[in-house]
Design a protein around this motif. Sequence first.
Motif, mmCIF file in Angstrom:
data_model
loop_
_atom_site.group_PDB
_atom_site.id
_atom_site.type_symbol
_atom_site.label_atom_id
_atom_site.label_comp_id
_atom_site.label_asym_id
_atom_site.label_seq_id
_atom_site.Cartn_x
_atom_site.Cartn_y
_atom_site.Cartn_z
ATOM 1 N N CYS A 175 9.653 3.570 1.049
ATOM 2 C CA CYS A 175 9.241 2.471 1.920
ATOM 3 C C CYS A 175 10.453 1.624 2.274
ATOM 4 O O CYS A 175 11.342 1.392 1.444
ATOM 5 N N ARG A 176 10.458 1.138 3.522
ATOM 6 C CA ARG A 176 11.584 0.351 4.024
ATOM 7 C C ARG A 176 11.041 -0.863 4.770
ATOM 8 O O ARG A 176 10.114 -0.751 5.569
ATOM 9 N N GLY A 179 6.826 3.078 -5.699
ATOM 10 C CA GLY A 179 6.436 2.796 -7.069
ATOM 11 C C GLY A 179 6.257 1.304 -7.312
ATOM 12 O O GLY A 179 6.562 0.467 -6.459
ATOM 13 N N PRO A 180 5.769 0.931 -8.510
ATOM 14 C CA PRO A 180 5.502 -0.482 -8.817
ATOM 15 C C PRO A 180 6.730 -1.389 -8.683
ATOM 16 O O PRO A 180 6.618 -2.517 -8.218
ATOM 17 N N SER A 181 7.896 -0.915 -9.116
ATOM 18 C CA SER A 181 9.096 -1.747 -9.006
ATOM 19 C C SER A 181 9.458 -1.995 -7.549
ATOM 20 O O SER A 181 9.963 -3.067 -7.193
ATOM 21 N N ALA A 182 9.197 -1.011 -6.687
ATOM 22 C CA ALA A 182 9.458 -1.188 -5.258
ATOM 23 C C ALA A 182 8.508 -2.216 -4.653
ATOM 24 O O ALA A 182 8.910 -3.029 -3.814
ATOM 25 N N VAL A 183 7.248 -2.198 -5.064
ATOM 26 C CA VAL A 183 6.283 -3.186 -4.575
ATOM 27 C C VAL A 183 6.756 -4.592 -4.920
ATOM 28 O O VAL A 183 6.758 -5.501 -4.080
ATOM 29 N N ARG A 184 7.204 -4.763 -6.153
ATOM 30 C CA ARG A 184 7.677 -6.088 -6.586
ATOM 31 C C ARG A 184 8.896 -6.519 -5.789
ATOM 32 O O ARG A 184 8.979 -7.673 -5.347
ATOM 33 N N ALA A 238 0.829 -1.207 0.000
ATOM 34 C CA ALA A 238 0.000 0.000 0.000
ATOM 35 C C ALA A 238 0.864 1.259 0.000
ATOM 36 O O ALA A 238 0.612 2.202 -0.751
ATOM 37 N N ALA A 239 1.905 1.279 0.837
ATOM 38 C CA ALA A 239 2.745 2.471 0.935
ATOM 39 C C ALA A 239 3.584 2.675 -0.321
ATOM 40 O O ALA A 239 3.606 3.767 -0.902
ATOM 41 N N ALA A 240 4.294 1.630 -0.764
ATOM 42 C CA ALA A 240 5.122 1.762 -1.959
ATOM 43 C C ALA A 240 4.269 1.994 -3.195
ATOM 44 O O ALA A 240 4.652 2.743 -4.103
ATOM 45 N N GLY A 241 3.082 1.359 -3.251
ATOM 46 C CA GLY A 241 2.189 1.575 -4.377
ATOM 47 C C GLY A 241 1.673 2.999 -4.461
ATOM 48 O O GLY A 241 1.322 3.474 -5.543
#
Length: 380
Positions: free
Chosen positions: A266-267, A281-286, A258-261
Amino acid sequence: MTPAMRPTRRGVVVLAATPVLFAAGQWAGYPLFLALAGFCGGILLAAVALTARRPRVRVTREVYPERVERGGAAFAKLRVRSTANRRQAGFTAGDRIGSGFHAVAVPALLPHKETERVYDLPTGRRGRHQVGPLTLDRVDPFGLGRAHVTTGDTTTLWVHPRVHPVRALAGGHPRHHHEGVASNDALRGSFDLREVREYTVGDEVRHLHWKATARTGQLMVREYIDPDQPRFTVLLDTRFPDALFEEAVDVAASLVAAAAGAGHRCRLVTSCGLDVATAGGPSAVRLLLDELTVLDPHRDPGQALVPGSLSRSGGGGLAVITAGLPPADLASLTGVRSRYSPLVVVVLGGGAVPVVPGAKVVAATGAVDAVRRWNVVMPR
């Protein structure tokens, strides 16, 4: 490499009987025993030849999608192409999926023809699972020998934790005051460009905008603001029992997704030493979900909940997911309380609810209950 044949029980009996029949025929002078010994030896050699022959096929597979939530739908498309110049007999094989197999019936193939088989993949267990290669147990017509043959390539299926809809939490600490509301969209660093205006005495020369100056004929400068950059940290306790650990991972996955999206920095930190920081962002969520996919519980009695990295950093919101807070963990968490705002402690398992000064405590039995209570107590 040619696979080695392993005799079946029937094959062991025939193998043991062959020298006995031969010796009896030689000793007693009975040609029938010698003929039987020769027959047994012949069919044993035929069994070796038949089971050692590798099927002349080329096997490729695709997995859709490569990443799926636990319990979601995923399937494999298997392509089997004959490389023989004559008709290839059909066979039944097993396609390896993690530690299990899926039976695949391959029909007879004409020379250089291809067939496709599509089947569902099991996604009930979180993890990074290998799909393939195709394995075939070849048995001779007499049932004397068996050979294990593998063919085709492999691919990977990522079964992510389950992500539940949850309200994103973030916090930020602006270093300078500025007028208006700071936008959290498309942040580019510690400063965000507010406007380009005419130069006034006292402005930083290094902020001169030369293109605007050339266009207008007057000195123009960039005016910057230091925005509230949303930051969010999840601290996951890895000392859960196995069943409850999956619920904890689902909660962590829901929060970071939710946060990265939402584009927040986000950490993800765990008590066992994992520390992954992303820009959102999306790459961070993945990336974050991949890390949680391969995370295992660590129940070292001497392991602390709060790693030293959290004590040396700070800023933004912090969510702690744990099964309880013994006095040592409560003291270490209180020690970093001033570095994060807000601080939320999610306690799973239905145990005693701790009192954490200055923090919100969400007590729940599992992941679904936790995100439901989170969405109630967190502000919109």
